[in-house]
Design a protein around this motif. Structure first.
Motif, PDB file in Angstrom:
ATOM      1  N   ARG A 154       0.823  -1.212   0.000  1.00 55.09           N
ATOM      2  CA  ARG A 154       0.000   0.000   0.000  1.00 55.09           C
ATOM      3  C   ARG A 154       0.861   1.267   0.000  1.00 55.09           C
ATOM      4  O   ARG A 154       0.613   2.209  -0.757  1.00 55.09           O
ATOM      5  N   ILE A 155       1.880   1.288   0.881  1.00 53.57           N
ATOM      6  CA  ILE A 155       2.693   2.497   1.017  1.00 53.57           C
ATOM      7  C   ILE A 155       3.523   2.751  -0.244  1.00 53.57           C
ATOM      8  O   ILE A 155       3.570   3.876  -0.765  1.00 53.57           O
ATOM      9  N   ILE A 156       4.183   1.713  -0.750  1.00 54.27           N
ATOM     10  CA  ILE A 156       5.033   1.874  -1.933  1.00 54.27           C
ATOM     11  C   ILE A 156       4.208   2.307  -3.139  1.00 54.27           C
ATOM     12  O   ILE A 156       4.576   3.231  -3.866  1.00 54.27           O
ATOM     13  N   SER A 157       3.059   1.649  -3.350  1.00 57.57           N
ATOM     14  CA  SER A 157       2.240   2.009  -4.507  1.00 57.57           C
ATOM     15  C   SER A 157       1.680   3.419  -4.363  1.00 57.57           C
ATOM     16  O   SER A 157       1.599   4.174  -5.342  1.00 57.57           O
ATOM     17  N   GLY A 158       1.296   3.797  -3.133  1.00 54.68           N
ATOM     18  CA  GLY A 158       0.782   5.145  -2.918  1.00 54.68           C
ATOM     19  C   GLY A 158       1.818   6.217  -3.182  1.00 54.68           C
ATOM     20  O   GLY A 158       1.539   7.243  -3.824  1.00 54.68           O
ATOM     21  N   MET A 159       3.049   5.992  -2.708  1.00 53.10           N
ATOM     22  CA  MET A 159       4.119   6.977  -2.913  1.00 53.10           C
ATOM     23  C   MET A 159       4.527   7.054  -4.387  1.00 53.10           C
ATOM     24  O   MET A 159       4.706   8.137  -4.944  1.00 53.10           O
ATOM     25  N   LEU A 160       4.681   5.899  -5.030  1.00 52.94           N
ATOM     26  CA  LEU A 160       5.049   5.898  -6.446  1.00 52.94           C
ATOM     27  C   LEU A 160       3.975   6.570  -7.295  1.00 52.94           C
ATOM     28  O   LEU A 160       4.276   7.308  -8.238  1.00 52.94           O
ATOM     29  N   SER A 161       2.725   6.342  -6.921  1.00 54.44           N
ATOM     30  CA  SER A 161       1.625   6.949  -7.664  1.00 54.44           C
ATOM     31  C   SER A 161       1.650   8.470  -7.542  1.00 54.44           C
ATOM     32  O   SER A 161       1.355   9.187  -8.510  1.00 54.44           O
ATOM     33  N   ASP A 162       1.990   8.965  -6.361  1.00 54.30           N
ATOM     34  CA  ASP A 162       2.003  10.409  -6.123  1.00 54.30           C
ATOM     35  C   ASP A 162       3.021  11.111  -7.014  1.00 54.30           C
ATOM     36  O   ASP A 162       2.793  12.232  -7.491  1.00 54.30           O
ATOM     37  N   TYR A 163       4.165  10.467  -7.251  1.00 57.18           N
ATOM     38  CA  TYR A 163       5.244  11.102  -8.011  1.00 57.18           C
ATOM     39  C   TYR A 163       5.320  10.646  -9.465  1.00 57.18           C
ATOM     40  O   TYR A 163       5.689  11.427 -10.350  1.00 57.18           O
ATOM     41  N   LEU A 164       4.967   9.374  -9.733  1.00 58.73           N
ATOM     42  CA  LEU A 164       5.184   8.816 -11.070  1.00 58.73           C
ATOM     43  C   LEU A 164       3.912   8.293 -11.737  1.00 58.73           C
ATOM     44  O   LEU A 164       3.972   7.865 -12.893  1.00 58.73           O
ATOM     45  N   GLY A 165       2.793   8.276 -11.017  1.00 60.46           N
ATOM     46  CA  GLY A 165       1.545   7.783 -11.588  1.00 60.46           C
ATOM     47  C   GLY A 165       1.256   6.350 -11.194  1.00 60.46           C
ATOM     48  O   GLY A 165       2.153   5.596 -10.798  1.00 60.46           O
ATOM     49  N   TRP A 166      -0.012   5.958 -11.327  1.00 61.24           N
ATOM     50  CA  TRP A 166      -0.420   4.639 -10.864  1.00 61.24           C
ATOM     51  C   TRP A 166       0.142   3.521 -11.733  1.00 61.24           C
ATOM     52  O   TRP A 166       0.325   2.394 -11.254  1.00 61.24           O
ATOM     53  N   HIS A 167       0.439   3.787 -13.018  1.00 64.49           N
ATOM     54  CA  HIS A 167       1.011   2.756 -13.886  1.00 64.49           C
ATOM     55  C   HIS A 167       2.361   2.276 -13.328  1.00 64.49           C
ATOM     56  O   HIS A 167       2.612   1.070 -13.210  1.00 64.49           O
TER      57      HIS A 167
END
Length: 414
Positions: A154-167
């Motif tokens: 959850r945390i990794i996907s949330g942080m990556l999504s914030d900066y690089l997008g959900w893909h």
């Protein structure tokens, strides 16, 4: 039979393998939960529709677990687990390239089917290969991997999504899972004590019906359904509340809210000690009350109180789940693995139903309506726990009477 013993190199490799496996499974499963607001924005869909990204996976997982558990009795343990993890990791990466929400749901459904090959078999492998005295330690590391994978996913996907997008977020989780799969494949020794059996559908079907006729098991299965249904409904939509006015938190900060899940690792272990001292009936009721109080606190406008409420709910949820799931194993008189699989089936089915129906309450009635729904589910779980407690009291009373009047005892079960 030769067992794997605690303190040996092969025990450390086996434990590390299952830690990686637990991490892999739950990171992939829950990586989409903090991304639901992103799905709503990009695909112009409602929160209820966005929640299907998790719901279709958990229902596919629940149904498929019943199949994979039986197939492993014929085909073996390690091969199915390795293939399951590998296919799920590849499908997770492919999900990142979904051009529309319909294809994303199709990939997430296939992910659920693939993931089922691990949790349905892992406990059987550990029970067969690990020395009984060392089984608790090995199982604890596997469950820790589950919890850490669920949090980190959850945390990794949330942080990556914030900066690089959900893909990139989903693709990144898939790549991490590929590494975990490689670790599992290299580290896990082949089964030594596994004995292939014939697939007897009729016998499995009869045993399944027997479990469902047992009132106590049926209560415990329903409790698992209600517990994870409540959990999914709460955590699916808390992100929508926190990124909106007046909190206006970033996706990164919202994803860190899921760190409260770590509380579950401690509450489960602590609850186990209390159960030994005070009995499972009383401790189960107390933890359900804690979860109920926690979910009601999330109605408070203050952000700090909301987080406290999430923490209390998480504490009660994990403790209640650990008691209910272990109670199933104690209650089932035969085919205990199948009884546990039935519990997990309804447990994950609860996630699908509760997560999706919660979206309807959230869309129509807002946060207050959603919390009212969750509180209702927890009250039902409390009623079931009181019923179970009364049945246990009747059993003890009956046993006392039977010992006092051995001549008058009957074969009738109270």
């Amino acid at each position: 039979m030769s067992y794997i013993r605690h303190g040996t190199p092969v025990f450390r490799k086996t434990s590390f393998a299952f830690f990686a496996a637990g991490f892999n499974t739950f990171a992939i499963l829950y990586c989409v939960q903090p991304l639901m607001p992103e799905f709503s924005r990009e695909f112009s869909i409602s929160p209820t529709t966005a929640s299907l990204s998790l719901s279709v996976t958990t229902i596919a997982l629940a149904i498929s677990m019943l199949v994979f558990g039986s197939l492993s009795e014929v085909w073996g343990r390690k091969p199915i687990m390795v293939i399951s993890m590998l296919v799920a990791s590849v499908l997770c990466i492919l999900t990142a390239f979904s051009p529309n929400f319909h294809l994303l749901l199709a990939f997430r459904t296939m992910v659920g089917i693939a993931l089922a090959g691990l949790p349905s078999i892992a406990m059987a492998y550990l029970g067969e290969e690990i020395e009984p005295k060392s089984l608790g330690t090995a199982m604890g590391l596997y469950i820790s991997g589950n919890a850490i994978g669920a949090v980190c996913g959850r945390i990794i996907s949330g942080m990556l999504s914030d900066y690089l997008g959900w893909h990139i977020a989903i693709g990144g989780i898939g790549l991490i899972s590929l590494v975990a799969t490689l670790i599992f494949w290299i580290s896990l020794p082949p089964s030594e004590n596994f004995q292939p059996r014939k697939l007897e559908i009729r016998r499995l079907g009869k045993s399944l019906i027997d479990h469902l006729k047992d009132p106590e098991l049926l209560c415990l299965y329903t409790m698992g359904f209600l517990l994870l249904g409540s959990n999914a409904a709460l955590f699916n939509y808390i992100g929508y509340v926190l990124i909106a006015h007046p909190y206006s938190l970033s996706q990164t900060l919202v994803s860190w809210i899921f760190i409260v899940m770590i509380i579950g690792m401690f509450s489960s272990a602590w609850t186990g000690k209390l159960v030994d001292q005070h009995g499972k009936q009383k401790i189960l009721i107390i933890n359900l009350l804690i979860a109920f109080v926690g979910v009601c606190l999330t109605l408070d406008f203050d952000l700090f109180m909301k987080i406290i409420g999430l923490g209390l709910f998480t504490f009660g949820f994990f403790a209640g789940h650990s008691i209910a799931s272990s109670w199933v194993g104690q209650r089932a008189s035969h085919n205990k693995a199948q009884a546990s699989s039935l519990y997990l089936f309804l447990y994950y089915a609860g996630s699908s139903v509760g997560g999706t129906v919660g979206g309807v309450f959230w869309s129509i009635f807002g946060w207050g309506g959603l919390i009212s729904m969750i509180a209702g589910l927890l009250l039902l779980a409390l009623i079931l726990s009181v019923y179970l407690s009364k049945r246990q009291y009747r059993y003890k009373h009956y046993d006392v009477l039977r010992r006092q009047n051995p001549v008058k005892q009957t074969s009738r079960n109270p």
